[in-house]
Design a protein around this motif. Sequence first.
Motif, short mmCIF file in Angstrom:
data_model
loop_
_atom_site.label_atom_id
_atom_site.label_comp_id
_atom_site.label_asym_id
_atom_site.label_seq_id
_atom_site.Cartn_x
_atom_site.Cartn_y
_atom_site.Cartn_z
N PHE A 1 0.83 -1.20 0.00
CA PHE A 1 0.00 0.00 0.00
C PHE A 1 0.87 1.26 0.00
O PHE A 1 0.64 2.19 -0.77
N ALA A 2 1.88 1.27 0.85
CA ALA A 2 2.77 2.43 0.95
C ALA A 2 3.56 2.62 -0.35
O ALA A 2 3.77 3.77 -0.80
N VAL A 3 4.00 1.53 -0.95
CA VAL A 3 4.74 1.62 -2.21
C VAL A 3 3.86 2.23 -3.31
O VAL A 3 4.30 3.09 -4.08
N LEU A 4 2.60 1.77 -3.39
CA LEU A 4 1.69 2.30 -4.40
C LEU A 4 1.43 3.79 -4.17
O LEU A 4 1.38 4.58 -5.13
N LEU A 5 1.28 4.19 -2.91
CA LEU A 5 1.09 5.61 -2.60
C LEU A 5 2.31 6.42 -3.03
O LEU A 5 2.19 7.49 -3.63
N GLY A 6 3.49 5.90 -2.71
CA GLY A 6 4.72 6.61 -3.05
C GLY A 6 4.90 6.75 -4.55
O GLY A 6 5.26 7.84 -5.05
N ILE A 7 4.67 5.67 -5.29
CA ILE A 7 4.81 5.72 -6.75
C ILE A 7 3.81 6.70 -7.34
O ILE A 7 4.14 7.49 -8.24
N THR A 8 2.58 6.69 -6.83
CA THR A 8 1.56 7.59 -7.34
C THR A 8 1.96 9.05 -7.14
O THR A 8 1.87 9.87 -8.06
N PHE A 9 2.40 9.37 -5.95
CA PHE A 9 2.76 10.77 -5.64
C PHE A 9 3.96 11.21 -6.49
O PHE A 9 3.91 12.29 -7.12
N VAL A 10 5.02 10.42 -6.51
CA VAL A 10 6.24 10.81 -7.22
C VAL A 10 5.97 10.91 -8.72
O VAL A 10 6.37 11.90 -9.38
N ALA A 11 5.31 9.91 -9.30
CA ALA A 11 5.08 9.90 -10.74
C ALA A 11 4.17 11.04 -11.17
O ALA A 11 4.43 11.72 -12.17
N GLN A 12 3.09 11.27 -10.42
CA GLN A 12 2.17 12.33 -10.82
C GLN A 12 2.78 13.71 -10.63
O GLN A 12 2.56 14.61 -11.45
N MET A 13 3.54 13.92 -9.57
CA MET A 13 4.22 15.20 -9.40
C MET A 13 5.25 15.41 -10.50
O MET A 13 5.42 16.54 -11.01
#
Length: 277
Positions: free
Chosen positions: A19-31
């Motif tokens: 869950f944390a990895v998916l959140l991190g990837i989402t934030f970094v990639a979208q930013m």
Amino acid sequence: MKNYLKLVNFEFNRVVKLFAVLLGITFVAQMAGVFFESRKYLDLANEQIYEFMIPKEQFLADFGQMDFIDVVNSLWFLGPIALCGAGVGFYIFMIWYRDWVGKNTFIYRLLMLPTTRLNILYAKLTTILTMTLGLVAFQLIILPIEIMVHKAMVPDEFRLDMSLTEIVTSTPGLSVIIPQSLTQFLLYYGSGILAVSVLFTAILLERSFKWKGIFAGIVYGALAVGVFILPLLLQDLVLDGFFYPIELFVIEIVIALVVIAVSVWLSGFLLKKKITV
């Protein structure tokens, strides 16, 4: 209830890293998408205006202002959403099958807990739902931050501002995961709960009867889908629009609840009587 909540807490702790990895990837990639897409537009503007000496008004007439939809429709933005969907889909199977992996098969401990075995099913279903809603909530939290970064990078005269609601409704990917009405929420997430409950039952059929269970799971899934879409097919092909949309919607909700109830009952029966470890 206490045992159920303990199981939910236990199951969520097992998925928290993913869950944390998916959140991190989402934030970094979208930013990164906000930065690169905004930078690409500004580089184009600088090239056209300062190198080719095109008037600013002519540039805006030819290329238009940049809006946040340009960011949302990029792979930077939609890719992480698709990855999160794939991650949840993968975990629907992983949440069961990893209990059978390893020398000390963990399913033994789960089945021997002093609680009804249906709580195991409910806890796993709740974990999937919590994970899904958590990812959607995180997307809602970071969207305003991304919009602020976009506004900070692109000058007002080159930017077409849109509200959060306009952005969501204008993007098919976002409008599905972020429903705009209670009806849409029930339709989208109710269908998701239905699909997960049917998949859980199919998995338990496979675990109970091995190779025969694979066939049984496929047949059960096909029957569930067939029963769910049958009213829609009858409405279009046989009844010629006999039901009003609200009537058809209520019929679909009733059928979905029946299929979910049957799936839960069959899963409970398999957990109590047929499951093998």
